[in-house]
Structures are given as C-alpha cells and as structure tokens.
Write a protein that holds these residues in place. Structure first.
Motif, mmCIF file in Angstrom:
data_model
loop_
_atom_site.group_PDB
_atom_site.id
_atom_site.type_symbol
_atom_site.label_atom_id
_atom_site.label_comp_id
_atom_site.label_asym_id
_atom_site.label_seq_id
_atom_site.Cartn_x
_atom_site.Cartn_y
_atom_site.Cartn_z
ATOM 1 N N HIS A 338 98.784 64.227 17.796
ATOM 2 C CA HIS A 338 99.126 63.741 19.128
ATOM 3 C C HIS A 338 99.280 62.227 19.138
ATOM 4 N N GLN A 339 98.755 61.547 18.104
ATOM 5 C CA GLN A 339 98.883 60.092 18.034
ATOM 6 C C GLN A 339 100.329 59.641 17.860
ATOM 7 N N ILE A 340 101.198 60.581 17.407
ATOM 8 C CA ILE A 340 102.615 60.230 17.275
ATOM 9 C C ILE A 340 103.169 59.781 18.632
ATOM 10 N N GLY A 341 102.588 60.270 19.698
ATOM 11 C CA GLY A 341 103.029 59.868 21.027
ATOM 12 C C GLY A 341 102.794 58.405 21.334
ATOM 13 N N ASN A 342 102.042 57.717 20.484
ATOM 14 C CA ASN A 342 101.809 56.281 20.680
ATOM 15 C C ASN A 342 102.975 55.420 20.197
ATOM 16 N N LEU A 343 103.959 56.038 19.547
ATOM 17 C CA LEU A 343 105.106 55.275 19.025
ATOM 18 C C LEU A 343 106.092 55.023 20.158
ATOM 19 N N THR A 344 105.693 54.216 21.100
ATOM 20 C CA THR A 344 106.459 54.065 22.339
ATOM 21 C C THR A 344 107.799 53.383 22.142
ATOM 22 N N ARG A 345 107.991 52.672 21.026
ATOM 23 C CA ARG A 345 109.252 51.970 20.799
ATOM 24 C C ARG A 345 110.140 52.663 19.759
ATOM 25 N N ILE A 346 109.749 53.838 19.344
ATOM 26 C CA ILE A 346 110.525 54.530 18.308
ATOM 27 C C ILE A 346 111.824 55.074 18.907
ATOM 28 N N HIS A 347 112.892 55.044 18.101
ATOM 29 C CA HIS A 347 114.191 55.540 18.548
ATOM 30 C C HIS A 347 114.538 56.907 17.960
ATOM 31 N N THR A 348 114.003 57.205 16.789
ATOM 32 C CA THR A 348 114.320 58.469 16.116
ATOM 33 C C THR A 348 113.060 59.062 15.510
ATOM 34 N N LEU A 349 112.856 60.373 15.742
ATOM 35 C CA LEU A 349 111.754 61.108 15.118
ATOM 36 C C LEU A 349 112.294 62.449 14.648
#
Length: 520
Positions: A338-349
């Motif tokens: 769930h920590q992946i949700g902290n990547l608030t500035r990510i453009h691609t996952l």
C-alpha cells in the motif's frame, strides 16, 4: 571557394545551421591559425579534406555533425591535429574503423561519432586518453568487448555506446569517479554485474537495457547516491528486487521489466523523488563546453521508457519531469504494497504480467499525477477501489485478466473513456463498459445471461450430429432398396423397366429441344 585565401588568419569560423551543400573547401586548410571550425547542420557531402587535417595544426574544436559527409574519417599519413580537444562527427555517413591517428590528439576531451556506419572493435588506445570527458558513439556497428584499458579513464563523465554489437562483460575495474551517464543498451553484453561502477557515486544514469546480463541486481547500485535513472529492462536478471534501492533518494525512473525477478515488491519503494516536488536539474551540456564560438558538444540526454504501452524517448526538460516504475513481465509474487500509493508524483506504474495477489490498494487514489496504470495479467482479487476515479490525469488504465469482482468504477471523468479491454478477463466484474450488468448487491446479474442462453439454445444445432445422422439415414435407405430388389425378382424387373423408361424419356426430351444445327 577560396575562403582560406581571403581569411588566412581567421581564428573562429562558424557557419552552422544553414543550407550549404557541396564539399568542404580544401582551402580551409590555408587558415593556419584556425582554432574553431563549426560547419554543423548543413547539407555538406564528400569527406574531410586532407589539407584541413594536415595544415590546421592549431585546431581544437572541429564540429561537422549532421551533414551528409562520408568516407573514412582521417588518413593517418596526413593527420596533424595534435591539439584537437573536441571532435564532433555525429549524424553523417562515415564508415570504416575509428582511426588510430586520433591517439596523437592527447588533449582530446570529447569524441562524438554517433549515428554513422563505423565498424570494427573499440580501440584500446582510447583508454590512454587521460583527458577524455565525453565518449559518445551510439548507433554504429562497433563490435567486440569494451577494452579493459577503459579502467584508466578517470576523467570520463559520459559513456554512450548504445545500439552497437558490443559483446563480452563489463570490465569489473571500470568505475570512473566522475562518471555521470552510462548508456550501453541494445548491445550483446552478458555476464553478471559485478563490481563495475561500484565507486561511481556521481552516476546519474545507468542504462544497461536490452542486453544479456544475468545474476542478481548487485548491491553496489544501491550505493550510487545520485542515481536518478535505472534502466535494466530486457535482460536475464533474477533474484529479488533489492530493498536497498529504497535508499536512493533521487531515483525517478526504474525499469526492471522483462527479466526473471521474483519475490515481493519492496514496501519501502516510495522514493523521495517520486512523492515530493523534487526535480533533477542535471546539466546536459559539458562543463567544459567552452571555446569562444564553439557549440555545446554534448547533446541532451535521451532515455527510452515505456508508458501507455508505447515506448517513448524522453530528453531535456521533459525527462527531468518524468517519473515511473516498470516491474512488468517478471515473476513477482505477494501483494502490492500500500506504500506505493505514496508515489504522489509518479506518472507511470506498470506491474503487469506477474503473479501478484491480493487487492488493489485503496491508497492508489493518492497517485494524483499518474497517467498510465497497468495491473493486468496478475492474480489480483477483490473489488476495484471506487476512490480510483479521483485520478484525473490518467489516460491509460488496465486491470484485465485478474480475478477482480464487483462493479467497475463509475464512468466519470477519465474513467468514462476506458473501454471493455481495460477490464476483460475478470469473470466476476460487472457494469459498463462490460456487457454484464450488476444486481442490487453489485454482482453480475444472472437474468440477462439466462435469457441469452435460452435464445442461443433455440437457434442452436450441432452440425456434426446433423451430418452424421443424415449420412447414416441415406446409407440405410440405399441398403434397404438394394435388399428388396435382390429378394423380389418382380420388383427388380419393374425397377429396371422404370429406370430404362426414364432414361429414354430424358434422351428424347433433350433431342427434341436441341436446335436443328446440333441434332446431327
């Protein structure tokens, strides 16, 4: 064109970015004091005049890029440019080997030979060029290993050998202390990533994609404190994704796709650079780009990265704002942290084509800058978080071929544009754009399906059974007639009489209706 005769003492000649064609005038060799010559971005053809290489002995900056020049670069017998510091010949049609006469230019800082037709091995004498800062030779036909003499290049900042036929291993002793960019993708390099670059703390870009590297991702990568772009896609790497990657605070692009990585996604993979306002301000021109009138030699760095299922080349300011994580096409297991949700500035996952289980974290609604989210071809279950419609910039979304259930996200804003392909392969999902409607509990409705089945059954016929039964009936009828005629002689005579009468009638019918010219 006798330009050298009119301007024999000229020190700087820059006529770049024009439409000059034809050959380079050999009279330029008459400019004995020439220090800088820039003829780039024209339509010049032919080769480099021998008179230029033989007479302009004080030349330090020679820029001939992006023309249509051809032939071999220099002739050893007529090369006297021993003070040459920058040689930029990229974007032409030069062929042959890298000339050994360049080894006489001991002050060479930048060698730019990309986008030509050069072949042969990378010469080992390049390792003796102690002042070399930029070595940029992608998109040629160079082959053989990277010479171990490269371990002596202590001033090197940029190494770009991408898109060649280079083979062998990375020299384990190769760790220039000032290196900033390494691009060796799309070659035939193999072996394990042992100790190369382990002491290169200034490294910003490490692009080793599209090779045959194997073994584990080495721990020394996690010591590259300035690393921003890590591209290891399309190799044979195995083992787990190192947790030590989480220590790289400047990491912005991670591409580990198309390998054999296993284990779980590190929950700490919420890098500072991907959930803050951090932007890389890396200078893409050489720090010594300097003689008066000389063009900056180092071009903007280009990195290839796949987003929205399309491979893009990012460079310049666009690259500094791009961020993404691609772990697709591996053997990763476990739940999505769930920590992946902290990547608030990510453009691609992209986590597709793995063996991930569990539900989609509701924290994904925090990915406010996400443009492409691909979770397809896993074993995810549960419902799609309804909060996910808060992703206002997303324009590619796929959760296809999982075990998700419940209702699809509300068709609102960007999610109103996604078609059935974004959700197909989840048999327990319902709602638009899927053909299955939902009941009051948010489960697939069974009534429409039953009525559809009835309609299909009413129009259904097994054609194989039809053909078999028809053939069997035909054979039975023929056999029955044959047996009856064989047993009863009266019926047999009557049958042959009827056949003969029918054939005679047909014959005279045809004769009577033929034109007169055909009856004879």
């Amino acid at each position: 064109m006798q330009v050298g005769a009119y301007l024999p003492m000229l020190w700087n000649l820059n006529i770049s970015i024009n439409d000059f064609d034809g050959c380079i005038p050999s009279s330029i060799g008459d400019m004995k004091a020439l220090n800088t010559l820039d003829l780039s971005y024209n339509k010049l053809s032919g080769g480099i005049p021998e008179h230029l290489a033989n007479s302009c002995i004080y030349l330090q900056y020679l820029v001939l890029s992006n023309n249509s020049l051809e032939g071999q670069i220099f002739s050893a017998a007529n090369f006297k440019l021993k003070y040459l510091m920058r040689l930029q010949l990229d974007g032409n049609h030069f062929f042959g080997k890298i000339p050994e006469c360049l080894s006489n230019s001991s002050n060479l800082e930048g060698l730019y030979l990309s986008d030509n037709c050069l072949f042969g091995r990378i010469p080992s004498w390049l390792g003796n060029m102690s002042e070399l800062v930029d070595l940029i030779m992608p998109n040629n036909h160079l082959e053989g290993p990277i010479p171990p003499e490269f371990c002596q290049l202590k001033s090197l900042e940029v190494l770009n050998l991408a898109q060649n036929n280079i083979s062998g291993n990375l020299p384990s002793c190769f760790n220039p202390p000032q290196i900033q960019q390494v691009h060796v993708s799309r070659n035939k390099l193999r072996g394990q990533l042992k100790d190369a670059f382990f002491n290169s703390s200034s490294l910003v870009t490490l692009d080793l994609g599209y090779n045959h590297f194997n073994g584990r991702i080495p721990n020394w990568i996690c010591q590259l404190s300035n690393l921003s772009y890590l591209i290891l896609t399309h190799n044979d790497l195995e083992g787990e994704v190192p947790h030590l990657l989480c220590h790289l605070e400047h990491l912005r692009l991670i591409d580990l796709s198309y390998n054999h990585l296993s284990g779980q996604i590190p929950p700490c993979l919420d890098m500072t650079a991907l959930h803050g306002d951090y932007h890389v301000a890396f200078n893409t021109t050489s720090s010594t780009a300097g003689a008066p009138g000389a063009s900056p030699m180092r071009k903007e760095e280009t990195i290839e990265f796949t987003t929205k299922n399309i491979s893009y080349s990012y460079q310049g300011r666009v690259l500094t704002y791009m961020s993404g994580v691609d772990l697709s096409c591996n053997k990763l297991t476990g739940e999505i942290p769930h920590q992946i949700g902290n990547l608030t500035r990510i453009h691609t996952l992209n986590l597709s084509y793995n063996n991930l289980i569990g539900s989609i974290p509701s924290t994904f609604s925090n990915l406010e800058q996400i443009e492409s989210l691909d979770l397809s071809h896993n074993n995810l279950n549960g419902k799609i978080p309804p909060q996910i419609i808060e992703l206002h910039y997303i324009n590619f979304f796929s959760v296809a071929y999982n075990n998700l259930s419940g209702k699809t996200p509300e068709r609102k804003d960007q999610f109103g544009t996604f078609e059935e392909s974004s959700y197909r392969g989840n048999h327990l999902l319902c709602g638009l754009p899927l053909p299955k409607s939902c009941d009051a509990n948010g489960s697939p409705s069974l009534v429409p399906k039953a009525s559809t089945d009835i309609k299909e059954d009413s129009n259904f016929m097994d054609m194989d059974i039809f053909y078999i039964s028809f053939t069997a009936s035909y054979i039975v009828v023929v056999l029955a007639i044959a047996i009856i005629l064989y047993v009863n002689p009266y019926w047999r005579r009557t049958w042959f009489y009827l056949v003969e009468t029918w054939m005679t009638s047909c014959y005279y019918f045809i004769i009577d209706h033929l034109p007169k010219g055909f009856r004879h």
